[in-house]
Design a protein around this motif. Structure first.
Motif, short mmCIF file in Angstrom:
data_model
loop_
_atom_site.label_atom_id
_atom_site.label_comp_id
_atom_site.label_asym_id
_atom_site.label_seq_id
_atom_site.Cartn_x
_atom_site.Cartn_y
_atom_site.Cartn_z
N ARG A 136 13.03 3.89 9.13
CA ARG A 136 12.43 2.60 8.78
C ARG A 136 12.25 2.48 7.26
NH1 ARG A 136 8.34 4.30 13.22
NH2 ARG A 136 9.66 4.00 15.06
N GLN A 137 11.91 3.58 6.62
CA GLN A 137 11.77 3.55 5.17
C GLN A 137 13.13 3.43 4.49
OE1 GLN A 137 9.33 7.12 4.85
NE2 GLN A 137 7.58 5.87 4.28
N ILE A 138 14.13 4.09 5.04
CA ILE A 138 15.50 3.94 4.52
C ILE A 138 15.92 2.48 4.62
CG2 ILE A 138 17.93 4.47 5.02
CD1 ILE A 138 16.96 7.30 5.86
N ASP A 139 15.60 1.85 5.73
CA ASP A 139 15.92 0.44 5.91
C ASP A 139 15.28 -0.43 4.84
OD1 ASP A 139 16.66 -2.05 7.31
OD2 ASP A 139 14.55 -2.12 7.94
N LYS A 140 14.01 -0.17 4.54
CA LYS A 140 13.31 -0.96 3.52
C LYS A 140 13.97 -0.81 2.15
CE LYS A 140 8.76 -0.74 5.73
NZ LYS A 140 7.37 -0.19 5.63
N VAL A 141 14.34 0.43 1.82
CA VAL A 141 14.97 0.67 0.52
C VAL A 141 16.33 -0.01 0.44
CG1 VAL A 141 15.92 2.43 -1.03
CG2 VAL A 141 13.73 2.83 0.11
N LEU A 142 17.12 0.11 1.50
CA LEU A 142 18.46 -0.49 1.49
C LEU A 142 18.39 -2.02 1.45
CD1 LEU A 142 20.42 1.80 4.00
CD2 LEU A 142 20.35 1.91 1.49
N LYS A 143 17.27 -2.56 1.89
CA LYS A 143 17.09 -4.01 1.83
C LYS A 143 16.49 -4.46 0.50
CE LYS A 143 16.86 -5.00 6.77
NZ LYS A 143 15.98 -5.31 7.93
N GLY A 144 16.27 -3.51 -0.40
CA GLY A 144 15.86 -3.89 -1.75
C GLY A 144 14.45 -3.51 -2.16
N SER A 145 13.67 -2.90 -1.27
CA SER A 145 12.30 -2.52 -1.65
C SER A 145 12.32 -1.35 -2.62
CB SER A 145 11.49 -2.13 -0.41
OG SER A 145 11.29 -3.23 0.44
N ASN A 146 11.36 -1.36 -3.52
CA ASN A 146 11.19 -0.26 -4.47
C ASN A 146 10.54 0.92 -3.75
OD1 ASN A 146 10.36 1.50 -6.48
ND2 ASN A 146 9.67 -0.11 -7.86
N PRO A 147 11.17 2.10 -3.72
CA PRO A 147 10.56 3.23 -3.01
C PRO A 147 9.18 3.58 -3.53
CG PRO A 147 12.43 3.95 -4.36
CD PRO A 147 12.48 2.45 -4.31
N GLY A 148 8.94 3.33 -4.83
CA GLY A 148 7.64 3.62 -5.40
C GLY A 148 6.53 2.72 -4.89
N GLU A 149 6.90 1.67 -4.16
CA GLU A 149 5.91 0.75 -3.59
C GLU A 149 5.80 0.89 -2.07
OE1 GLU A 149 7.04 -3.09 -4.97
OE2 GLU A 149 6.52 -2.67 -7.07
#
Length: 334
Positions: free
Chosen positions: A283-296
């Motif tokens: 789920r976190q990989i999905d968020k990052v690939l969709k453009g979310s900043n991992p630091g957030e």
């Protein structure tokens, strides 16, 4: 889809196994990620892995719409337990500039952090704050997020309690630790000794070879251990088959840190729900690939623990599982 042969890096210390053609990276909506493990062979980092947690990772990615060979390219790497090669492998992986790197373990993510501050990293690690990876679990900053499995050393109090429940007359136990000495080993010893159980020597493997595991576990048995406590070191999961084999050979009732050991024939395990952790990583990989900043993206902290008992393994070493343990178990494996 073209299948590439294994690419050996650093004279065999690491291997990469891309399972989808490079040309697919240019397709609209496609992504390229790298999976890097400190000890598992690359053949286990797949959706058909013998490890339930890697199957869970890919199942969740598929549920989220990422299908390897269609819109997802996966490059797989392992340092195969050679800690000394971590930095070189990390540099090699980061230099290929994937959209994201997924890794496991403290020393692996440290090597990646020293290599890149730009490639997003999703990690399963023990304690990212204590390890200096971030100052906050809620707001990591930088390019790293993931799951913290910062289990208090007190979990060993629960494990030794369960081991004594299984073996009421227990007075001497072997502890199988990873190769790195530290405070965690000292604290574990104290907890076991506080429970009134003596710790036999040796307690640490010095390398990841089968021969070293055989040497240490044979010595533990010869020192009079009546049971075995296996700690959470990631390398032990890779070597689970040889550990289980020797525990059975020496009639040592053993408690392990996770389901993978019990599924492979080990007696019992008490720990976190590892497949759920890997689903959360997806789920976190999905968020990052969709453009979310991992630091957030906050680090996820698991709260569920499970006790699993393998009844066949108990029978094989002539152990009768007490009714109290049967009632405590979240799952009994025949």
């Amino acid at each position: 889809m073209r299948r590439r042969e294994f690419i050996t890096l650093l004279g065999g210390a690491a291997t990469a196994w891309p399972l989808a053609a490079w040309a697919q990276q240019t397709q609209r909506g496609s992504h390229r990620i790298a999976i890097l493990h400190p000890s598992h062979p690359v053949t286990e980092l797949t959706e058909t892995s013998s490890l339930s947690y890697y199957r869970a990772l890919f199942d969740e990615l598929r549920r989220l719409g990422y299908i390897e060979g269609r819109n997802l390219t996966v490059e797989r790497y392992s340092v195969e337990g050679h800690v000394e090669n971590s930095s070189a492998v990390a540099r090699s992986v980061a230099s290929r500039n994937p959209d994201l790197i997924f890794t496991v373990g403290d020393w692996m993510v440290k090597a990646l952090r020293e290599t890149t501050a730009t490639v997003p990293i999703v990690v399963v690690t023990r304690d990212p704050v204590a390890e200096g990876l971030t100052q906050s679990l809620a707001r990591p900053t930088g390019n790293i997020t993931g799951v913290t499995v910062a289990l208090s050393v007190e979990i060993y109090a629960k494990r030794i309690q369960l081991l004594r429940e299984m073996v009421p007359a227990l007075s001497r136990v072997g502890i199988l630790m990873g190769p790195e000495p530290g405070d965690f080993e000292t604290q574990t010893r104290k907890i076991v000794q506080t429970a009134g159980v003596a710790v036999v020597e040796p307690t640490r493997v010095e390398s990841n070879s089968d021969a070293e595991y055989r040497r240490v576990l044979t010595a533990i048995s010869q020192a009079g251990a009546e049971a075995l406590l296996v700690n959470d070191h990631v390398q032990h999961v890779t070597k689970r088959q040889v550990i289980i084999e020797l525990a059975s050979k020496f009639d040592l009732p053993a408690i392990y840190p996770q389901r993978a050991f019990v599924a492979a024939g080990g007696l019992m395990a008490y720990g976190i729900d590892v497949p759920e952790i890997f689903r959360q990583c997806a789920r976190q990989i999905d968020k990052v690939l969709k453009g979310s900043n991992p630091g957030e993206i906050p680090f996820y902290q698991p709260t569920k623990f499970e006790l699993l008992i393998n009844l066949k393994a108990a029978k094989d070493i002539g152990l009768t599982v007490p009714p109290s343990m049967l009632s405590l178990a979240d799952e009994l494996i025949e």
